[in-house]
Enzyme design. Structure first.
Site, PDB file in Angstrom:
ATOM      1  N   ILE A   1      -6.719   8.687  -0.875  1.00 35.99           N
ATOM      2  CA  ILE A   1      -6.920   8.329   0.532  1.00 35.99           C
ATOM      3  C   ILE A   1      -5.987   7.191   0.886  1.00 35.99           C
ATOM      4  O   ILE A   1      -5.605   6.424   0.005  1.00 35.99           O
ATOM      5  CB  ILE A   1      -8.403   7.939   0.823  1.00 35.99           C
ATOM      6  CG1 ILE A   1      -8.670   7.827   2.309  1.00 35.99           C
ATOM      7  CG2 ILE A   1      -8.770   6.661   0.085  1.00 35.99           C
ATOM      8  CD1 ILE A   1      -8.608   9.118   3.072  1.00 35.99           C
TER       9      ILE A   1
ATOM     10  N   HIS B   1       1.347   5.046  -2.800  1.00 34.73           N
ATOM     11  CA  HIS B   1       1.466   6.439  -2.330  1.00 34.73           C
ATOM     12  C   HIS B   1       2.870   7.006  -2.525  1.00 34.73           C
ATOM     13  O   HIS B   1       3.058   8.057  -3.123  1.00 34.73           O
ATOM     14  CB  HIS B   1       1.123   6.504  -0.838  1.00 34.73           C
ATOM     15  CG  HIS B   1      -0.332   6.335  -0.538  1.00 34.73           C
ATOM     16  ND1 HIS B   1      -1.141   7.385  -0.191  1.00 34.73           N
ATOM     17  CD2 HIS B   1      -1.126   5.236  -0.532  1.00 34.73           C
ATOM     18  CE1 HIS B   1      -2.374   6.945   0.034  1.00 34.73           C
ATOM     19  NE2 HIS B   1      -2.388   5.629  -0.175  1.00 34.73           N
TER      20      HIS B   1
ATOM     21  N   ASN C   1      -6.456  -0.949  -1.056  1.00 33.93           N
ATOM     22  CA  ASN C   1      -6.941   0.097  -0.151  1.00 33.93           C
ATOM     23  C   ASN C   1      -8.394  -0.072   0.293  1.00 33.93           C
ATOM     24  O   ASN C   1      -8.711   0.055   1.466  1.00 33.93           O
ATOM     25  CB  ASN C   1      -6.792   1.472  -0.815  1.00 33.93           C
ATOM     26  CG  ASN C   1      -7.078   2.606   0.149  1.00 33.93           C
ATOM     27  OD1 ASN C   1      -6.240   2.939   0.979  1.00 33.93           O
ATOM     28  ND2 ASN C   1      -8.268   3.181   0.068  1.00 33.93           N
TER      29      ASN C   1
ATOM     30  N   HIS D   1       0.824  -1.197   0.000  1.00 33.99           N
ATOM     31  CA  HIS D   1       0.000   0.000   0.000  1.00 33.99           C
ATOM     32  C   HIS D   1       0.871   1.265   0.000  1.00 33.99           C
ATOM     33  O   HIS D   1       0.996   1.933  -1.026  1.00 33.99           O
ATOM     34  CB  HIS D   1      -0.954  -0.027   1.197  1.00 33.99           C
ATOM     35  CG  HIS D   1      -1.930   1.110   1.219  1.00 33.99           C
ATOM     36  ND1 HIS D   1      -2.586   1.494   2.349  1.00 33.99           N
ATOM     37  CD2 HIS D   1      -2.342   1.962   0.245  1.00 33.99           C
ATOM     38  CE1 HIS D   1      -3.383   2.524   2.082  1.00 33.99           C
ATOM     39  NE2 HIS D   1      -3.237   2.828   0.813  1.00 33.99           N
TER      40      HIS D   1
ATOM     41  N   HIS E   1      -3.852   0.434  -6.378  1.00 35.47           N
ATOM     42  CA  HIS E   1      -4.209   1.096  -5.113  1.00 35.47           C
ATOM     43  C   HIS E   1      -5.602   0.685  -4.633  1.00 35.47           C
ATOM     44  O   HIS E   1      -5.808   0.424  -3.446  1.00 35.47           O
ATOM     45  CB  HIS E   1      -4.116   2.623  -5.232  1.00 35.47           C
ATOM     46  CG  HIS E   1      -4.472   3.318  -3.958  1.00 35.47           C
ATOM     47  ND1 HIS E   1      -5.705   3.891  -3.749  1.00 35.47           N
ATOM     48  CD2 HIS E   1      -3.786   3.465  -2.790  1.00 35.47           C
ATOM     49  CE1 HIS E   1      -5.751   4.392  -2.511  1.00 35.47           C
ATOM     50  NE2 HIS E   1      -4.593   4.150  -1.912  1.00 35.47           N
TER      51      HIS E   1
HETATM   52 FE   FE2 Z   1      -4.303   4.592   0.169  1.00 36.80          FE
END
Ligand code: FE2
Length: 1039
Positions: free
Chosen positions: A1039, A702, A893, A697, A889
């Protein structure tokens, strides 16, 4: 412009006088030409007319005025309303005493009339437009008094650059377009009759009336600042119609001078306010020689920033010109530099219209900044730095952390903030002040209350401190399994937050299940997995299934060599041979095949956290409340296409004077074995949780994406088609990453306090980046091949044959990969029809070079980086990036609450060693008497579990305004019919893909994605409703 009764009191101002003089001058000329009369004779303000006449008749004052005009305005530019305030000499021309001007006779006006000046448009005018035109006339005359005779007939347009005026009574305005919006050719006669001299201005002209409509979004700050000084001043500005100063920039160069043409400026005034949209409007008269509008400048006259959504220029013969801004415009009182926006038309650098080339380069230079100083909120500079702001050693020495990024701890770069260094460590940046991200990367003020990130902030600021005060003992575990269930049934009593309202106001999503709003009780929503099957977390087949279709489907690998061996130094870490023997495997798969046959037949799979984690065991075990092993978990692919766990090996390296320790646990048919197996699974699940959060993740999506974003903003112009392709995929990522640096991955942040690696979390993440991360392997097909989960097969639907045919993440992911790739191919092939354009695209090459050598500087010498030489290279690179930020993602996520909300399914840490490791009598006794207590003590503490549950709930949540992949077209993509059509296809395939997923989820043969009590695999389903839905693929990592 000052007008109406409101302005009466201000008419004495110099500006008003100047306006009036210009107005009178124009009237005088027109009057004379049309009525054979002069203005003075009509009895209108004779003193002012005289002053103007006298000014024009005085060579010295004319010279001064010309000099001022040349200095302030320049010689190649039409004078605009806005310029008048910068011309003090002209403001004061009627103050004879002060200026010592000897005013005499009005002859120059005759010359002026001879010059053939024609106002820009001739239909009925407002007083305001007349005033402005009067000034243009006056100032144009000042600037270029040399008059030339021309023998050209009146109807032939003259392509002459402004502000050269050509005579024989004809004004010269080039005309090269016509339309409904362009005024028809007509003879305009403007003249001045004075005594015996007759001068008639007669022109052929085609100007275009253009209306600019600007949409500004009301922000939260706007909403709450209706009172206050700045608001009052800004309302006053709105009242005077001077909120935003807009300048149209021509895409063409002036053919005469080879320089940029003068822009056309107008103030936009507020016309409408509906919902969150505030409309402003400005009317332009665009001269026929202006050419295509290529960009606009915007200046915000308010005292506070404004969020400008877009500008539409309507009235051009070729249709409206769209400028999508979606940007914060700073107040001119904070920064005098005007903002530049290019129109939605995209250009490769080599195709940039000449009039925009300089601006294209300058804007990129602005965004790169100068690598100096501390970045201030509101700035737009994109630059790089290492992760040196994780701790705050000045205030708490225990938070000192090494710099992540660089030779010792390789890592991608983050956004540079430039804050001062700490006193205790010159390598560490202070965490004081805000965590800067470029202004347009922020989002929280626009979408009040809807962004999950805002909720995330509330979790950090309000909920976590409250949980800490509600659960006083931070080491306290759950006393019974049933007390875990109580989190969903009864909830946790929290301290009241009366000052901020109710918990339901602050965290509406998290507190949605609470019926009685007056109670400060946090009651978690039961995760979908738990809802369907209370015992899902306990079962082996579910444990195995989740390696293919759970939260972390990115770690499972094919076993290709036997016996299993470590590559670590045996001197340090002990014997390399695994304790899992062929005999053990065969005992588990008896009746099917031998271990050797199983390896050959590609039936053995592994979760291998041995070599990655073993080097961290010793230091992590020194931390309070956590422990660690290296682990290997072996699976067998059954004839039904599902995985069956065979064995778990846990290893401790030699440490504290003790030799290496390793033990293999297997599913058992006796109580002790079952509980040991259960405990070993808890350790492996903690390894899975940590790897998932820190690698699959955070690192792979990110963190690794941030350099792509920074480099794109520094090297790719906003008008570059590839910037425009990527832009929706980069939205909000820098902001959410900054939030992660503040609260999640920081020293003593949520990751360190709740996940097994503790203070070594980022070092572990760095080690994996160093050992495993390769850009080319981020492409899903190559990732699957690398892990032995697929082999190339041209006859297969996606060109790959999967080793586990029913591998939901790969099955769905490959379809999505193909859909993205087709869209990207259509896009790239349109703009790079000639492959050589890729190599010659200096912005594209600079972007990719910077990604490789600066953003991922610690990997800059790796041979595996793709080079961009062909459209295929570019398509593969872009598809990889888009896949990571969208599909990958989403897969790791949005299922977080579903799979980890009931934490025994995925505990984030294991707090005690296996009872058999140290043979401690007391522990063994407890294990024999109350094995459940050992399991509960191994699980995270109450504070760890509830903190993570609250955060996972927020992270898994889609906000109501989520932007899903391929759902809405970007405005710039609509400019090109080919791209528009490609997007329609892209959108259609995504909708079709939804149907494919639904169909797969009802196919009972696919046992890894559906079955009794199983949550269907929907994580790659493109669209979703808001909330925790376990599906939906947004464009970007937000997010
Ligand atoms: Fe995320």
């Amino acid at each position: 412009m000052i007008r109406g009764d409101r302005a009466n009191g201000m008419r004495k101002s110099f500006k008003a006088e100047c306006d009036t003089k210009a107005f009178l001058l124009w009237l005088r000329i027109t009057w004379s030409g049309k009525r054979g009369d002069n203005f003075e004779s009509a009895g209108r303000k004779p003193a002012e007319v005289r002053a103007l006449n006298e000014l024009l008749s005085n060579p010295e004052s004319v010279t001064k005025a010309r000099a001022e005009l040349a200095r302030v305005i320049g010689g190649n530019k039409k004078v605009e309303e806005i310029d008048v305030s910068n011309l003090p000499f002209l403001h004061s021309v009627d103050m004879k005493d002060r200026m010592g001007i000897a005013l005499r006779k009005p002859e120059p006006l005759i010359e002026l009339a001879k010059s053939g000046y024609t106002p820009a448009h001739t239909k009925t005018r407002t007083a305001k437009s007349l005033l402005v035109e009067g000034k243009h006339l006056l100032l144009a005359t000042m600037l270029k008094p040399q008059l030339h005779q021309s023998a050209l007939p009146a109807k032939i347009p003259l392509l002459l650059p402004k502000p050269f005026l050509h005579g024989s009574g004809h004004a010269a305005f080039p005309v090269h377009s016509s339309s409904l919006f362009t005024k028809p050719n007509k003879q305009v006669r403007v003249g001045y009759k004075h005594e015996s001299i007759k001068s008639i201005a007669s022109v052929t002209q085609q100007t275009t009336d253009v209306k600019a409509v600007l949409t500004v979004k009301q922000t939260v700050v706007d909403f709450w600042s209706d009172i206050g000084l700045e608001r009052g001043l800004d309302d006053f500005t709105d009242l005077f119609g001077k909120t935003l100063l807009l300048e149209l920039v021509s895409a063409e160069l002036d053919p005469k001078t080879g320089l940029e043409k003068a822009s056309i400026r107008k103030y936009a005034h507020k016309i409408d306010h509906e919902g969150e949209d505030i409309k402003y409007e400005a009317d332009f008269v665009v001269p026929p020689d202006f050419g295509e509008v290529g960009a606009i400048f915007v200046e915000n006259e308010h005292h506070k920033e404004m969020y400008l959504h877009d500008v539409v220029l309507d009235g051009f013969p070729t249709g409206p010109v769209h400028v999508t801004c979606d940007s914060w415009i700073h107040s001119k009182f904070d920064n005098k530099k005007k903002r530049l926006f290019f129109t939605n038309k995209s250009y490769l650098p080599s195709e940039t219209p000449n009039g925009l080339k300089k601006l294209r380069g300058e804007e990129l230079q602005t965004l790169r900044g100068n690598d100096n100083g501390e970045r201030k909120k509101g700035e737009r500079i994109y630059d790089y730095d290492v992760y040196n702001d994780l701790g705050n050693p000045d205030s708490d020495p225990e938070t000192a952390r090494p710099v992540i990024g660089g030779k010792q701890h390789p890592y991608p770069r983050r956004c540079r903030t430039g804050r001062p260094r700490t006193e205790s460590d010159p390598l560490t940046e202070t965490r004081s002040g805000s965590f800067y991200v470029p202004r347009d990367e922020e989002f929280s003020e626009i979408k009040m209350g809807t962004f999950s990130a805002k909720t995330l902030k509330s979790v950090f600021h309000a909920l976590i401190p409250s949980l800490s005060s509600a659960i006083v003992d931070s080491d306290l575990g759950f006393p019974f399994l049933s007390s875990i269930d109580a989190l969903f049934n009864e909830g946790i009593n929290l301290p009241s937050i009366k000052q901020q309202g109710s918990w339901k106001d602050v965290l509406p999503n998290l507190f949605r299940a609470i019926v009685d709003e007056t109670k400060d009780v946090l009651k978690f929503e039961t995760p979908a997995t738990m809802e369907r099957d209370r015992f899902f977390w306990f079962r082996d087949e579910e444990f195995a299934r989740q390696t293919l279709s759970g939260l972390n489907p990115c770690s499972i690998k094919l076993v290709t060599e036997w016996p299993l061996r470590s590559k670590l130094d045996p001197e340090i870490y002990g014997t390399q041979e695994s304790a899992i023997t062929a005999e053990m495997v065969e005992q588990e798969i008896k009746g099917f095949m031998t271990c050797e046959q199983a390896v050959k037949a590609q039936k053995l799979f592994i979760l291998d956290y041995h070599d990655l984690f073993l080097p961290f065991v010793s230091k992590i075990r020194e931390l309070k409340g956590t422990t660690l092993y290296g682990s290997r978990t072996l699976f067998f692919l059954t004839h039904e296409g599902t995985l069956r766990p065979l064995a778990i090996e846990l290893t401790r390296p030699p440490m504290d004077g003790k030799p290496q320790w390793k033990e293999v646990y297997r599913p058992a048919w006796h109580s002790t074995g079952v509980w040991l197996w259960r405990l070993a699974k808890a350790h492996v699940l903690a390894h899975e949780s940590g790897y998932h959060q820190l690698i699959s993740h955070w690192l792979r999506t990110h963190c690794c994406t941030e350099p792509y974003i920074i480099a794109a903003n520094r090297q790719l112009s906003e008008m570059h088609p590839i910037y425009r392709l990527l832009h929706p995929h980069f939205r909000y990522t820098m902001e959410i990453n900054a939030l992660a640096r503040q609260f999640l991955i920081s020293a003593k942040g949520v990751i360190e306090t709740s996940f097994f690696p503790g203070k070594y979390s980022m070092e572990l993440s760095s080690a994996v980046y160093d050992q495993e991360w390769r850009f080319d392997y981020e492409a899903l097909p190559k990732d699957l091949i690398k892990r032995g989960m697929a082999v190339e097969d041209p006859s297969a639907p996606n060109g790959l044959k999967l080793t586990v045919e029913d591998y939901p993440y790969a099955n769905d992911g490959l379809v999505l990969w193909d859909i993205i790739k087709e869209w990207v191919s259509d896009y790239v092939n349109h703009y790079y029809s000639d492959p050589s354009l890729i190599v010659s695209d200096n912005e594209l090459q600079a972007w990719w070079t910077e990604v490789r050598t600066v953003g991922h500087a610690d990997k800059k010498d790796e041979p595996w980086w793709p080079v961009l030489q062909t459209p295929q290279d570019l398509v593969e690179t872009l598809t990889t990036i888009i896949w990571i930020v969208s599909g990958h993602h989403a897969a790791v996520n949005f299922g977080q609450y579903t799979y980890a909300g009931y934490f025994p399914n995925r505990p984030t840490t294991a707090r005690m060693n296996m009872p058999t490791e140290d043979q401690n009598d007391e522990i063994l006794k407890l294990f024999w008497e109350k094995p459940e207590v050992i399991l509960l003590t191994t699980f995270p503490s109450q504070i760890q579990a509830t903190t993570v549950m609250a955060i996972l709930d927020v992270l898994s949540n889609h906000s109501p305004d989520e932007e899903y992949l391929g759902q809405e077209i970007e405005p710039a993509w609509t400019e090109e019919p080919v791209i528009n059509a490609a997007f329609v296809k892209f959108n259609g395939r995504l909708k079709e893909f939804e149907g494919i997923i639904d169909e797969r989820n009802t196919d009972i043969k696919l046992k890894n994605r559906n079955g009794a009590g199983i949550v269907p695999y929907e994580l790659l389903k493109p669209f979703s409703d808001p909330g925790v839905t376990g599906k939906g693929v947004p464009y970007s990592i937000s997010i």
